[in-house]
Motif scaffolding. Sequence first.
Motif, mmCIF file in Angstrom:
data_model
loop_
_atom_site.group_PDB
_atom_site.id
_atom_site.type_symbol
_atom_site.label_atom_id
_atom_site.label_comp_id
_atom_site.label_asym_id
_atom_site.label_seq_id
_atom_site.Cartn_x
_atom_site.Cartn_y
_atom_site.Cartn_z
ATOM 1 N N ILE A 57 -0.300 -6.794 3.532
ATOM 2 C CA ILE A 57 -1.441 -5.797 3.299
ATOM 3 C C ILE A 57 -1.757 -4.005 2.173
ATOM 4 O O ILE A 57 -2.755 -4.109 1.615
ATOM 5 C CB ILE A 57 -1.834 -5.279 5.305
ATOM 6 C CG1 ILE A 57 -3.602 -5.434 4.989
ATOM 7 C CG2 ILE A 57 -1.257 -4.385 5.231
ATOM 8 C CD1 ILE A 57 -3.957 -5.534 6.429
ATOM 9 N N VAL A 58 -0.472 -3.747 2.043
ATOM 10 C CA VAL A 58 -0.486 -2.539 1.165
ATOM 11 C C VAL A 58 -0.761 -3.636 -0.382
ATOM 12 O O VAL A 58 -1.208 -2.718 -0.607
ATOM 13 C CB VAL A 58 0.937 -2.339 1.520
ATOM 14 C CG1 VAL A 58 1.006 -1.006 0.488
ATOM 15 C CG2 VAL A 58 0.598 -1.295 2.744
ATOM 16 N N GLN A 59 0.626 -4.407 -0.563
ATOM 17 C CA GLN A 59 -0.041 -5.346 -1.806
ATOM 18 C C GLN A 59 -1.454 -5.358 -2.279
ATOM 19 O O GLN A 59 -2.140 -4.991 -2.761
ATOM 20 C CB GLN A 59 1.128 -6.016 -1.988
ATOM 21 C CG GLN A 59 2.387 -6.218 -1.496
ATOM 22 C CD GLN A 59 2.549 -7.129 -1.417
ATOM 23 O OE1 GLN A 59 2.463 -8.311 -1.176
ATOM 24 N NE2 GLN A 59 4.495 -6.707 -1.173
ATOM 25 N N MET A 60 -2.010 -5.705 -1.449
ATOM 26 C CA MET A 60 -3.383 -6.931 -1.524
ATOM 27 C C MET A 60 -4.403 -5.287 -1.659
ATOM 28 O O MET A 60 -5.103 -5.626 -2.040
ATOM 29 C CB MET A 60 -3.553 -7.272 0.273
ATOM 30 C CG MET A 60 -4.893 -8.235 -0.221
ATOM 31 S SD MET A 60 -5.447 -8.978 1.045
ATOM 32 C CE MET A 60 -6.371 -7.522 2.232
ATOM 33 N N PHE A 61 -4.050 -4.207 -0.601
ATOM 34 C CA PHE A 61 -5.045 -3.064 -0.744
ATOM 35 C C PHE A 61 -4.968 -2.206 -2.148
ATOM 36 O O PHE A 61 -5.345 -1.902 -2.563
ATOM 37 C CB PHE A 61 -4.571 -2.277 0.322
ATOM 38 C CG PHE A 61 -5.819 -2.092 1.738
ATOM 39 C CD1 PHE A 61 -5.563 -3.266 2.277
ATOM 40 C CD2 PHE A 61 -5.357 -1.361 2.795
ATOM 41 C CE1 PHE A 61 -6.522 -3.800 3.198
ATOM 42 C CE2 PHE A 61 -5.950 -1.680 3.905
ATOM 43 C CZ PHE A 61 -6.223 -2.661 3.777
ATOM 44 N N PHE A 62 -4.205 -2.286 -2.853
ATOM 45 C CA PHE A 62 -3.608 -1.841 -3.562
ATOM 46 C C PHE A 62 -4.142 -2.351 -4.621
ATOM 47 O O PHE A 62 -4.814 -1.975 -5.756
ATOM 48 C CB PHE A 62 -1.489 -2.202 -3.882
ATOM 49 C CG PHE A 62 -1.157 -1.061 -5.080
ATOM 50 C CD1 PHE A 62 -1.462 0.581 -5.455
ATOM 51 C CD2 PHE A 62 -1.625 -2.606 -6.576
ATOM 52 C CE1 PHE A 62 -1.375 0.349 -6.862
ATOM 53 C CE2 PHE A 62 -1.232 -1.514 -7.648
ATOM 54 C CZ PHE A 62 -0.589 0.094 -7.946
ATOM 55 N N ILE A 63 -4.022 -4.146 -5.022
ATOM 56 C CA ILE A 63 -4.552 -5.115 -5.887
ATOM 57 C C ILE A 63 -6.381 -4.892 -5.895
ATOM 58 O O ILE A 63 -6.475 -4.825 -6.993
ATOM 59 C CB ILE A 63 -4.048 -6.047 -5.714
ATOM 60 C CG1 ILE A 63 -2.564 -6.215 -5.691
ATOM 61 C CG2 ILE A 63 -5.283 -6.982 -6.283
ATOM 62 C CD1 ILE A 63 -2.642 -7.483 -5.659
#
Lengths: 217, 243
Positions: A57-63
Amino acid sequence: MPFLLGGVPIALLIWVVAMSVGIVFGLALAWMRVYGGKIPYWFATGYVEFFRGTPVIVQMFFIYFGLPSLGISFSPFVAATIAIALDTSAYQAEYFRGSIQAVSKGQLIAARAQGMTALQAFMNIVLPQALRLVLPQWSNEAIIELKFTSIAYTIGVAEITERAYKVGYETYEFFAIFLWAAVIYMVLTTVVSEALWLLEKRLAIPGLGVNVGRPEG
Amino acid sequence: MSEILTIDNLWKSYDSEQVLCGISMSLKKGETKVLVGPSGSGKSTLLRCVNRLTAPDGGLVKLAGVEVGEGNVNEIRRRIGFVFQDFNLFLHLTAIENVYVAPVKIKRESKPVARRKAMALLDRVGLADKADAYPAQLSGGQQQRVSIARALSMEPEVMLFDEPTSALDPELTQEVVKVMSDLADDGMTMLVVSHEMGFARDAADEVLFMEKGVIVECGPPEKIFGRPDNVRTKAFLRLISEA
């Protein structure tokens, strides 16, 4: 209910694309870790450790939220798909690595002794066996990622969970609506796991049994 | 007869251990030579240096006059059949697929043609009826015979055997030895690492006794087994004939 089901194709599309990318990237990363030189090895190891070590979810928010500040922006659907694809690549890489290494080295040497190139030996001898060996773990990963598509709701992708949330807020029937959502996920994961189980049985090598890691001799 | 395989002053060491100390020997077309010697004497390393599964430190190997090097290694390996101690059959392929996978993938032979040839090879090793069995469904002796057929599939000029019967029970050894003897009778050029005295007596043109990386003694089997000159050869042969 039909509104919820409308989210199924969206969830499935994220899942299919992410898993497919994961197979390609995962295999490439595994290949680098097993056969690659120092630099490919460290690159692949760094990739795997990074993506396994951070929440998807952090990866997705970052993207989705972070990258636009570099001038790179994606639609919620694309951002979610990329995040899940990159994340599953790291996990699949590890499963593929294990299964490639489980194919006895003697077979690779025998293939090379016949005059196959490293690539021919890998494609014709190692890979077909590694793909069979990886199936139980891969099935698990496939199911986990199918459920992970639900995180896309946090950036507003109209998949199953997002729709359930919306309907719940409009009707206040949270109990029924999330129960339905759960049933839909349950049906999807059951179908996937049964299908992969059948595939595993179908591809089992006679005399070796299913799930046998490394046969004798 | 012309020399088909020439090994000239071959050296190899692992870490600090010298395994091959300047080995020279050659095989003429149709000859069979058997290498005997205690374990660790360098026999297997010598075989592996011939087709470069192990790269030698020094010296050279020639196949039909062509020097074997990194550049032509795949090309050379296609002309040399290799049979392993532990068979190393491809476990996901049936017996016949094991035999034809190399011709199809390497030589781009069409499947029907390759399959027909593979069937003939399986017949030659007495396993035509097991064509569709998977390795895990075969006995050790059968697996080794399939692996001989597989090694023959590329129509090699030389066959190398690395202790082909060491992993087998005595009763299974004989079926493999028979296949090898037939092959030698048919004029195949063979270099065999084996302690099968029976095979060496019947099929070998020459027996070479190797120890500590050098060929200590060589000669026709009746001489090496009957009245060897070297004391170490004598001691070793006494040991294996008692075993």
